[in-house]
Design a protein around this motif. Sequence first.
Motif, short mmCIF file in Angstrom:
data_model
loop_
_atom_site.label_atom_id
_atom_site.label_comp_id
_atom_site.label_asym_id
_atom_site.label_seq_id
_atom_site.Cartn_x
_atom_site.Cartn_y
_atom_site.Cartn_z
N SER A 11 -8.21 1.01 -32.80
CA SER A 11 -6.81 1.18 -32.43
C SER A 11 -6.43 0.21 -31.31
CB SER A 11 -6.55 2.64 -32.07
OG SER A 11 -6.27 2.79 -30.72
N VAL A 12 -7.38 -0.08 -30.39
CA VAL A 12 -7.11 -1.07 -29.35
C VAL A 12 -6.90 -2.45 -29.98
CG1 VAL A 12 -8.12 -2.31 -27.41
CG2 VAL A 12 -8.34 0.16 -27.53
N LEU A 13 -7.78 -2.79 -30.93
CA LEU A 13 -7.66 -4.09 -31.59
C LEU A 13 -6.37 -4.19 -32.38
CD1 LEU A 13 -11.25 -4.99 -32.87
CD2 LEU A 13 -9.86 -6.22 -31.18
N HIS A 53 -9.30 -5.93 -12.90
CA HIS A 53 -9.42 -5.23 -14.18
C HIS A 53 -10.62 -5.73 -14.99
CE1 HIS A 53 -5.39 -3.73 -13.42
NE2 HIS A 53 -5.02 -4.95 -13.16
N ALA A 54 -11.11 -6.94 -14.63
CA ALA A 54 -12.18 -7.56 -15.40
C ALA A 54 -13.53 -7.42 -14.71
CB ALA A 54 -11.87 -9.05 -15.61
N ALA A 55 -13.55 -6.79 -13.52
CA ALA A 55 -14.77 -6.77 -12.72
C ALA A 55 -15.94 -6.10 -13.44
CB ALA A 55 -14.50 -6.08 -11.39
N ALA A 56 -15.64 -5.14 -14.32
CA ALA A 56 -16.73 -4.42 -14.98
C ALA A 56 -17.24 -5.13 -16.24
CB ALA A 56 -16.27 -3.00 -15.33
N TRP A 57 -16.57 -6.22 -16.63
CA TRP A 57 -17.03 -6.96 -17.81
C TRP A 57 -18.27 -7.76 -17.43
CZ3 TRP A 57 -11.70 -9.57 -19.28
CH2 TRP A 57 -10.75 -8.55 -19.51
N SER A 58 -19.17 -8.00 -18.42
CA SER A 58 -20.35 -8.79 -18.11
C SER A 58 -19.93 -10.24 -17.86
CB SER A 58 -21.35 -8.73 -19.26
OG SER A 58 -20.88 -9.51 -20.34
N ALA A 59 -20.77 -10.96 -17.12
CA ALA A 59 -20.44 -12.33 -16.71
C ALA A 59 -20.11 -13.21 -17.93
CB ALA A 59 -21.59 -12.94 -15.91
N ARG A 60 -20.91 -13.03 -19.00
CA ARG A 60 -20.71 -13.83 -20.20
C ARG A 60 -19.28 -13.70 -20.72
NH1 ARG A 60 -23.48 -11.70 -25.51
NH2 ARG A 60 -23.30 -9.90 -24.15
N TRP A 61 -18.78 -12.47 -20.79
CA TRP A 61 -17.43 -12.25 -21.32
C TRP A 61 -16.37 -12.75 -20.37
CZ3 TRP A 61 -17.63 -12.06 -26.12
CH2 TRP A 61 -18.60 -11.29 -26.81
N ARG A 62 -16.67 -12.69 -19.07
CA ARG A 62 -15.68 -13.21 -18.11
C ARG A 62 -15.58 -14.73 -18.21
NH1 ARG A 62 -17.31 -11.02 -12.64
NH2 ARG A 62 -19.04 -9.90 -13.61
N TRP A 63 -16.72 -15.41 -18.44
CA TRP A 63 -16.66 -16.87 -18.62
C TRP A 63 -15.85 -17.21 -19.86
CZ3 TRP A 63 -17.58 -20.25 -14.97
CH2 TRP A 63 -18.52 -19.97 -13.97
N LEU A 64 -16.05 -16.45 -20.95
CA LEU A 64 -15.26 -16.72 -22.17
C LEU A 64 -13.80 -16.35 -21.93
CD1 LEU A 64 -15.00 -17.41 -25.20
CD2 LEU A 64 -15.41 -14.99 -25.68
N HIS A 114 -12.58 -1.18 -23.58
CA HIS A 114 -11.31 -1.30 -24.31
C HIS A 114 -10.42 -2.38 -23.73
CE1 HIS A 114 -11.66 2.93 -26.25
NE2 HIS A 114 -12.39 2.01 -26.83
N ARG A 115 -10.44 -2.53 -22.41
CA ARG A 115 -9.67 -3.63 -21.80
C ARG A 115 -10.20 -4.97 -22.28
NH1 ARG A 115 -10.12 -0.50 -17.12
NH2 ARG A 115 -11.67 -1.88 -16.22
N LEU A 116 -11.54 -5.08 -22.35
CA LEU A 116 -12.14 -6.34 -22.80
C LEU A 116 -11.77 -6.62 -24.25
CD1 LEU A 116 -14.07 -8.71 -22.32
CD2 LEU A 116 -15.96 -7.26 -23.03
N GLY A 159 -9.17 -9.89 -27.99
CA GLY A 159 -8.41 -9.92 -29.24
C GLY A 159 -7.14 -10.74 -29.10
N VAL A 160 -6.40 -10.45 -28.03
CA VAL A 160 -5.16 -11.17 -27.77
C VAL A 160 -5.45 -12.65 -27.47
CG1 VAL A 160 -3.36 -11.38 -26.02
CG2 VAL A 160 -3.80 -9.18 -27.08
N GLY A 161 -6.49 -12.88 -26.66
CA GLY A 161 -6.83 -14.25 -26.27
C GLY A 161 -7.21 -15.11 -27.45
#
Lengths: 238, 106
Positions: free
Chosen positions: A13-15, A100-111, A139-141, A146-148
């Motif tokens: 549903s998020v996607l 909002h992105a602090a909890a994402w892993s480093a890999r996903w933040r670089w992407l 879900h934020r990620l 998805g949008v990006g």
Amino acid sequence: MSTTPWGAGAALSVLGRGARDSVAVAVAYLPFGLALGATLGSSHLPPLLAWSTSPLLVGGAAQLLAVQLLSAGASGVVVVLAALIVNARMLLYGAALAPHAAAWSARWRWLGAYLLADPVYALAAARFSMPDGGGSARHRLLYYLGVGVALWTAWLAMTGAGVLLAGVLPTSLHLELAAPLTFLLLLLPTLTHRASYGAAVTGGIVAVAASGLPLGLGLLVGAGAGIAVGTILTGRHG
Amino acid sequence: MGELLTLVVIGVGTYAMRAAFLVTARRQPPALVARLLPHIGPAVLAAITLPALIAPRGSVAVADTVPALLAAAIAAVMWRRTKNLPVALFGGMALWWLASWALSTL
């Protein structure tokens, strides 16, 4: 919210929400993307080189500026400086989304950083400022990626189509207003309270007053003034 | 090749700016910074939009600026009514095209 926030149904549903938002923004970007591609394609640079700014720079204003300056034979240092100043707002967007992105892993933040652009920021900021904060970190990620990815793909396709249509698009099809109207429509949803109106009105008027500054610095001066006024208004009115 | 190199340098520099805060993100930014962040969107987007709206072809001219501001007003009203970005965008563009056509046939 779903009772199984980590379940596939909630993720889907998020996607789905991200896909709907992306399609609306991509359609609204179509005239701007086509017009920009056509301008890139009719520059003095080889069309493929001009289009390569889409994956390299991912930002219409900087792409236009870089290609126009290079076409006019400006020195590399001037072109780099001017384009980086135009894109310096990405620093601000990154700062705004960072908590909002602090909890994402480093890999996903670089992407995620590579995908950060005006409409991606606008959609993500709107969603993350909802009462539930846009859901769990995962879900934020999902929403952000998805949008990006969707808007990145659309931007490359639209500007590519514009390059191919350079010279075919009739000049009587006036698309000059597509970019400002598109940005206006990114701006309107951010006007949610008094302080945000103060930030926008100040930012816009100061940017107009400072539009004579070299290298497009007026944008940053206006943005700085708007952020300051918005912050002061928040302090007073909560 | 020199041109491609220039574009790659801009790309790397832009990526560094995109990544700077996102990659070093903290859950709780300093209090002052946290108060600044919500105003970035409206301030930056307005600082891009307004100068471009009042000078859509690069300079302020009544024949450009008035239709552009009318188109912006229509787009804003349509967005408020429908919350639909494409409808608002093409509504604004339609008014702009109509006004440009009217001015060119006068």
